[in-house]
Scaffold this motif. Structure first.
Motif, PDB file in Angstrom:
ATOM      1  N   PHE A 237       1.050  -1.305  -0.072  1.00 59.68           N
ATOM      2  CA  PHE A 237      -0.057  -0.034   0.016  1.00 59.68           C
ATOM      3  C   PHE A 237       1.072   1.266  -0.088  1.00 59.68           C
ATOM      4  CE2 PHE A 237      -3.363  -2.605   1.961  1.00 59.68           C
ATOM      5  CZ  PHE A 237      -4.358  -2.524   0.752  1.00 59.68           C
ATOM      6  N   PHE A 238       2.109   1.270   0.414  1.00 62.63           N
ATOM      7  CA  PHE A 238       2.897   2.385   0.712  1.00 62.63           C
ATOM      8  C   PHE A 238       3.815   2.833  -0.375  1.00 62.63           C
ATOM      9  CE2 PHE A 238       1.318   0.570   4.625  1.00 62.63           C
ATOM     10  CZ  PHE A 238       0.793   1.776   5.108  1.00 62.63           C
ATOM     11  N   SER A 239       4.327   1.522  -1.214  1.00 68.38           N
ATOM     12  CA  SER A 239       5.033   1.823  -2.408  1.00 68.38           C
ATOM     13  C   SER A 239       4.405   2.263  -3.411  1.00 68.38           C
ATOM     14  CB  SER A 239       6.176   0.863  -2.653  1.00 68.38           C
ATOM     15  OG  SER A 239       5.487  -0.670  -2.652  1.00 68.38           O
ATOM     16  N   PRO A 240       4.801   3.301  -4.131  1.00 66.11           N
ATOM     17  CA  PRO A 240       4.017   3.961  -5.247  1.00 66.11           C
ATOM     18  C   PRO A 240       4.006   2.793  -6.354  1.00 66.11           C
ATOM     19  CG  PRO A 240       5.773   5.404  -4.676  1.00 66.11           C
ATOM     20  CD  PRO A 240       6.254   4.021  -3.870  1.00 66.11           C
TER      21      PRO A 240
ATOM     22  N   PRO B 295      -0.592   5.531  -0.304  1.00 64.57           N
ATOM     23  CA  PRO B 295       0.293   6.015  -0.963  1.00 64.57           C
ATOM     24  C   PRO B 295       0.590   5.501  -2.415  1.00 64.57           C
ATOM     25  CG  PRO B 295       1.012   5.685   1.291  1.00 64.57           C
ATOM     26  CD  PRO B 295      -0.217   4.962   1.059  1.00 64.57           C
ATOM     27  N   SER B 296       0.255   4.357  -2.436  1.00 61.54           N
ATOM     28  CA  SER B 296       0.649   3.634  -3.799  1.00 61.54           C
ATOM     29  C   SER B 296      -0.493   4.065  -4.975  1.00 61.54           C
ATOM     30  CB  SER B 296       0.353   2.167  -3.554  1.00 61.54           C
ATOM     31  OG  SER B 296      -0.974   1.806  -3.209  1.00 61.54           O
ATOM     32  N   LEU B 297      -1.270   4.915  -4.630  1.00 58.92           N
ATOM     33  CA  LEU B 297      -2.133   5.493  -5.455  1.00 58.92           C
ATOM     34  C   LEU B 297      -1.545   6.665  -6.088  1.00 58.92           C
ATOM     35  CD1 LEU B 297      -5.759   4.871  -4.373  1.00 58.92           C
ATOM     36  CD2 LEU B 297      -5.040   4.340  -6.652  1.00 58.92           C
ATOM     37  N   MET B 298      -0.664   7.326  -5.709  1.00 57.80           N
ATOM     38  CA  MET B 298      -0.014   8.469  -6.053  1.00 57.80           C
ATOM     39  C   MET B 298      -0.923   9.284  -6.733  1.00 57.80           C
ATOM     40  SD  MET B 298       3.512   7.250  -7.597  1.00 57.80           S
ATOM     41  CE  MET B 298       2.805   6.773  -9.004  1.00 57.80           C
ATOM     42  N   GLU B 299      -1.823   9.966  -6.127  1.00 58.54           N
ATOM     43  CA  GLU B 299      -2.997  11.089  -6.465  1.00 58.54           C
ATOM     44  C   GLU B 299      -3.942  10.523  -7.498  1.00 58.54           C
ATOM     45  OE1 GLU B 299      -2.896  13.556  -4.673  1.00 58.54           O
ATOM     46  OE2 GLU B 299      -1.081  12.679  -3.745  1.00 58.54           O
ATOM     47  N   GLN B 300      -3.744   9.348  -7.797  1.00 64.22           N
ATOM     48  CA  GLN B 300      -4.926   8.909  -8.638  1.00 64.22           C
ATOM     49  C   GLN B 300      -6.204   8.456  -7.952  1.00 64.22           C
ATOM     50  OE1 GLN B 300      -3.618   6.268 -12.124  1.00 64.22           O
ATOM     51  NE2 GLN B 300      -1.978   5.762 -10.824  1.00 64.22           N
ATOM     52  N   GLY B 301      -7.341   8.913  -8.177  1.00 62.61           N
ATOM     53  CA  GLY B 301      -8.351   8.646  -7.345  1.00 62.61           C
ATOM     54  C   GLY B 301      -8.989   7.257  -8.028  1.00 62.61           C
TER      55      GLY B 301
END
Lengths: 236, 464
Positions: free
Chosen positions: B73-76, B96-102
Motif C-alpha cells: 500500500f505504501f510503495s508507489p 500512498p501507492s495510488l499516487m494522487e490517482q483516484g
C-alpha cells in the motif's frame, strides 16, 4: 521307301495303307502308341506319319521317345486340332511337319516326298543326275528328256538309290526299305528287280547308272544336283 | 473415393478434437473462475485489514491508526491500492501507492460489497473490491464510508496464461498421442484388406493362382468367394477348350474318312464333295477358334511375346524349310502382353503362317512399345500398347479380301470358302481375336512391297 503309320482310327489307317502301297511305299502300321514305338524302333523306317491323339502313349510322347532312342527319320504329325499350341508342341518334340485333319491324300504324299528329300539334304523336288532327271513331286523319271514308264514300286527303288547316290546300298537294306514286314525278303527278287530297272532306264547300256558291287550291294554312280524351279532341264 | 483408412482416421480425429476442445474450454473457465474468486477473497481480506487499521477523527477525516501489514500500500504503483470515500462525497484516505490517482467508487451502504474490473486513470486494468460501512459520529449520527481495494491484474493474467499454456500443451500432446495410436490401430485393423489388394495384383501379374493367406472371419466370406470365382473361371475355360477339342476330334475323323472315300469315286462328285468337306472343315476351324478364344479375361496371366514368337517361328522354319526363307524375330525378351497365351499363339501363328506361305525370301516380326500420347484420337485407352508387325516380301494383300475380312460379323461361316485361299481364314481368325480384346489390326505394305500386318496388343505392366 518304308513308311511308319501310327493311327488309332482303323478306317483311316486302312485308307492310308492302301493309298501309300499304291504309291509304292512299304508301310508298317500301328494302332496305338506302344505299338508305334516298337515298330519305329525295330524297322528301317524312312519316314513316319503319327497321329497326335493316340491311345496308350500320346503322339507327342511317342515322337519324343523315338528321338531319344536316336531314331532320326522325318516325322509328319496328323492332328485333328488346328491349334498352334499342338503344332508347336509336336514340332518341338521332334516332328518335322504337320498336317491337320481332314487332308487330301495328295497333300500328304507331297509332304512325305518333301520330308524324304529334305532328310537327304535336297531342298528342291527336281534332281538332275547326268542324263537322268528325277521329279520327286510328280514321281516321274526322264532320261534325255523322254519319260520313262516305271511302276510305283520301281520308282521307289530308284528314288531310294538316287537319294543315297554315291553310297553302297546292300540288298538287305534295299529290301528293308522297299518291303514291309509282311513281304518275304528274298534277295533274288531284288536282283531280278534291279535288272528290270536297269533295262527300263538304259536299254542301250550307255549310262550304266547303277553299279553292282559283288557281295556288297548296289550304288547309284551318277552325281546329282538340284534343279531350281526356274531352270528345269538345265545341264550340269 | 476416399480410402477407408482415411475416412476412419478423419472421423476419429474430428471426435477427438471436439472432445479435447470442449474439455479444455471447460477446464479453463473453471480455473479462471476459481482464480478470480481467490483474488476477490484476498481483496476482501485487505479491506478488512484497512478497516481495522484506520480510525476516524472528530472532523470526519480518517487516519492510519495502526500499521498495515501489507507494505505494498505504501510503495508507489506497487499494484495494490486502497481508498476510503465518504458516501456524502470526497475521499478521506488514499494509500500512498495510488499516487494522487483516484479510484472511482460507487457508494455502498453498510454491509454491501461490490466486485468489479476497472481501469485506473493511468489505464492499468485492476480488480476492485468495495465494502460499505459506517462509523458512529457523536451519539446518534452515523457516517457512511465505502472502503475500496484494487489490485493490478498483471499477476492474475500471468498466472492464467501460464495455466493455459500448460493445459493446452498437455491436451495437444495427449491428443496427438491418441491419434498416433488410433492410426496404428487402423493400419493393423485394415491390414487384411490391403493384403487382399496386393494378392489380387499378384494374381493379375500371374504370380499366384488365388488368394493364399488366411483372412479374418469378416473377410473370409469375400476371399473364399473370390477364390471360388477364379477357380470357376479357370475350370470353365478349361471345360470349353476340352469340349471343343473333343468336338473337333469327333467331327474331323469322319470328315477325313469321307474325304478319303471320295478320292476313289467319280470325278464330278469328287469335286463337289471335296469342296463341301473343305468348307465344313474351315467352318469348324473358324468356329472352334472363335469359341476357344479366352478374350479379355480380367485376370489373364501376362504372356511373354518373344517366347511365343520364337516357338512359332522355329515351328514354321521347320515346316517351310524348303522355301529357304530368312526369318527374323526382333522382339525384346522382356515384353509381356495382357493376353491369354493360347490366344496370342493363335493370333501370331495365323499371321506368321500367312507370311511364311506368301513370303518369297523374308519374314520379319518386330515389336515396338507405343505410348498412348502418340495417338491423340484414341481417348479411351490410356495404357501402353505393344505393336507387333509381321512383314513379308510376298504379293501383299489386296484391298478386296481385306475389306471382306474386316466386315464385322462378316457371315464368315458362309463366306469363308469364298475368301482368298488360306490368307482369308488366317486373317479372319486374327481379326476375331483382336476384336475380343478391343485391340487393333492394321494392314499395309511392307518395305519389300509384301504384306505388313500390325496388331496393337495391351502391354502388361513391367513388374520386377
Amino acid at each position: 521307301m518304308r513308311v511308319l503309320v501310327v493311327e488309332d482310327e482303323t478306317t483311316l489307317r486302312e485308307q492310308l495303307l492302301t493309298q501309300l502301297r499304291q504309291q509304292g511305299y512299304a508301310v508298317d502300321a500301328a494302332a496305338d502308341g506302344p505299338e508305334g514305338l516298337f515298330a519305329g524302333a525295330e524297322y528301317a523306317c524312312d519316314v513316319g506319319i503319327i497321329d497326335l491323339g493316340l491311345p496308350g502313349l500320346s503322339g507327342i510322347e511317342l515322337i519324343r521317345r523315338l528321338r531319344e532312342q536316336g531314331r532320326d527319320f522325318p516325322i509328319l504329325i496328323l492332328t485333328a486340332r488346328s491349334r498352334w499350341q499342338d503344332k508347336v508342341e509336336g514340332l518341338e518334340a521332334g516332328a518335322d511337319d504337320y498336317l491337320v485333319k481332314p487332308f487330301h491324300i495328295e497333300e500328304l504324299l507331297a509332304r512325305l516326298n518333301a520330308l524324304l528329300r529334305r532328310a537327304k539334304g535336297w531342298a528342291q523336288p527336281q534332281l538332275q543326275c547326268g542324263a537322268l532327271q528325277l521329279d520327286t513331286r510328280g514321281q516321274q523319271v526322264h532320261v534325255d528328256g523322254s519319260l520313262i514308264e516305271l511302276t510305283a514300286f520301281e520308282y521307289r527303288a530308284l528314288e531310294y538309290l538316287v537319294l543315297h547316290a554315291g553310297q553302297v546300298v546292300s540288298k538287305t537294306e534295299l529290301s528293308e526299305h522297299l518291303y514291309d514286314e509282311e513281304a518275304d525278303h528274298d534277295s533274288n527278287v531284288i536282283e531280278v528287280f534291279i535288272g528290270r530297272l536297269r533295262r527300263k532306264l538304259d536299254p542301250e547300256q550307255s549310262l550304266l547308272p547303277i553299279e553292282t558291287l559283288r557281295g556288297r550291294g548296289y550304288r547309284f554312280i551318277l552325281s546329282c544336283h538340284e534343279v531350281s524351279a526356274g531352270d528345269v532341264g538345265g545341264s550340269i | 473415393m476416399m480410402s477407408l483408412n482415411r475416412r476412419l482416421l478423419l472421423a476419429a480425429s474430428i471426435v477427438l478434437l471436439l472432445f479435447f476442445g470442449i474439455t479444455g474450454m471447460v477446464l479453463e473457465r473453471a480455473y479462471r473462475h476459481s482464480a478470480e474468486q481467490a483474488v476477490f477473497d484476498r481483496l476482501q481480506g485487505h479491506v478488512i485489514a484497512l478497516i481495522a487499521a484506520l480510525e476516524q477523527r472528530d472532523d470526519s477525516t480518517v487516519y492510519l491508526a495502526n500499521a498495515l501489514a501489507e507494505s505494498r500500500f505504501f510503495s508507489p504503483a506497487s499494484g495494490l491500492y486502497g481508498q476510503v470515500s465518504r458516501n456524502d462525497g470526497g475521499d478521506v484516505w488514499r494509500s500512498p501507492s495510488l499516487m494522487e490517482q483516484g479510484l472511482i467508487v460507487t457508494p455502498l451502504l453498510r454491509g454491501q460489497t461490490g466486485s468489479d474490473y476497472r481501469q485506473l486513470m493511468s489505464g492499468d486494468p485492476v480488480f476492485v473490491f468495495s465494502l460499505g460501512t459506517s462509523w458512529e459520529e457523536g451519539v446518534s449520527f452515523e457516517r457512511s464510508y465505502t472502503f475500496t481495494v484494487a489490485e493490478h491484474r498483471q499477476v492474475f493474467d500471468e498466472q492464467l496464461s501460464a495455466y493455459r499454456r500448460l493445459l493446452w500443451g498437455w491436451l495437444a500432446a495427449v491428443a496427438l498421442g491418441l491419434l498416433l495410436v488410433q492410426g496404428s490401430i487402423l493400419r493393423w485393423g485394415l491390414a487384411p484388406l490391403r493384403r487382399v489388394a496386393i494378392e489380387l495384383l499378384e494374381i493379375k501379374a500371374g504370380q499366384q493362382q488365388g488368394l493364399e493367406h488366411e483372412y479374418p472371419q469378416e473377410l473370409s466370406g469375400l476371399t473364399d468367394n473370390i477364390n471360388a470365382l477364379l477357380a470357376a473361371q479357370r475350370r470353365q475355360l478349361q471345360r470349353y477348350r476340352e469340349a471343343l477339342g473333343n468336338l473337333a476330334h469327333s467331327l474331323k475323323t469322319p470328315l477325313a474318312l469321307l474325304q478319303g472315300g471320295v478320292e476313289s469315286s467319280q470325278q464330278g462328285q469328287r469335286v463337289l464333295v471335296r469342296e463341301q468337306v473343305e468348307r465344313m472343315t474351315q467352318i469348324i476351324d473358324y468356329q472352334l477358334q472363335r469359341a476357344a478364344t479366352a478374350g479379355g479375361a480380367v485376370l489373364a496371366v501376362p504372356v511373354v511375346v518373344a517366347d511365343v514368337a520364337v516357338q512359332l517361328m522355329a515351328t514354321l522354319d521347320k515346316v517351310y524349310f524348303d522355301k529357304g526363307l530368312s526369318s527374323e524375330c526382333l522382339v525384346e525378351p522382356g515384353l509381356r502382353v495382357q493376353l491369354d497365351r493360347q490366344d496370342l499363339m493363335e493370333l501370331l501363328g495365323n499371321l506368321l503362317d500367312n507370311a511364311y506361305k506368301y513370303g518369297r525370301k523374308r519374314v520379319v516380326l518386330t515389336a515396338l512399345v507405343l505410348d498412348p500420347e502418340a495417338d491423340p484420337d484414341d481417348k479411351t485407352d490410356t495404357s501402353r500398347v505393344l505393336e507387333c508387325c509381321i512383314e513379308d516380301d510376298g504379293p501383299g494383300i489386296d484391298e478386296d479380301s481385306w475389306a471382306r475380312v474386316r466386315q464385322r460379323g462378316m457371315r464368315i461361316a458362309s463366306d469363308v470358302g469364298a475368301l482368298v485361299a488360306g490368307q482369308g481364314i488366317g486373317l479372319a481368325v486374327a481379326q476375331d481375336i483382336i476384336e475380343t480384346y478391343s485391340a487393333r489390326m492394321v494392314i499395309g505394305r511392307s518395305r519389300w512391297q509384301g504384306a505388313r500386318i500390325c496388331v496393337c496388343l495391351p502391354l502388361a505392366e513391367i513388374s520386377e
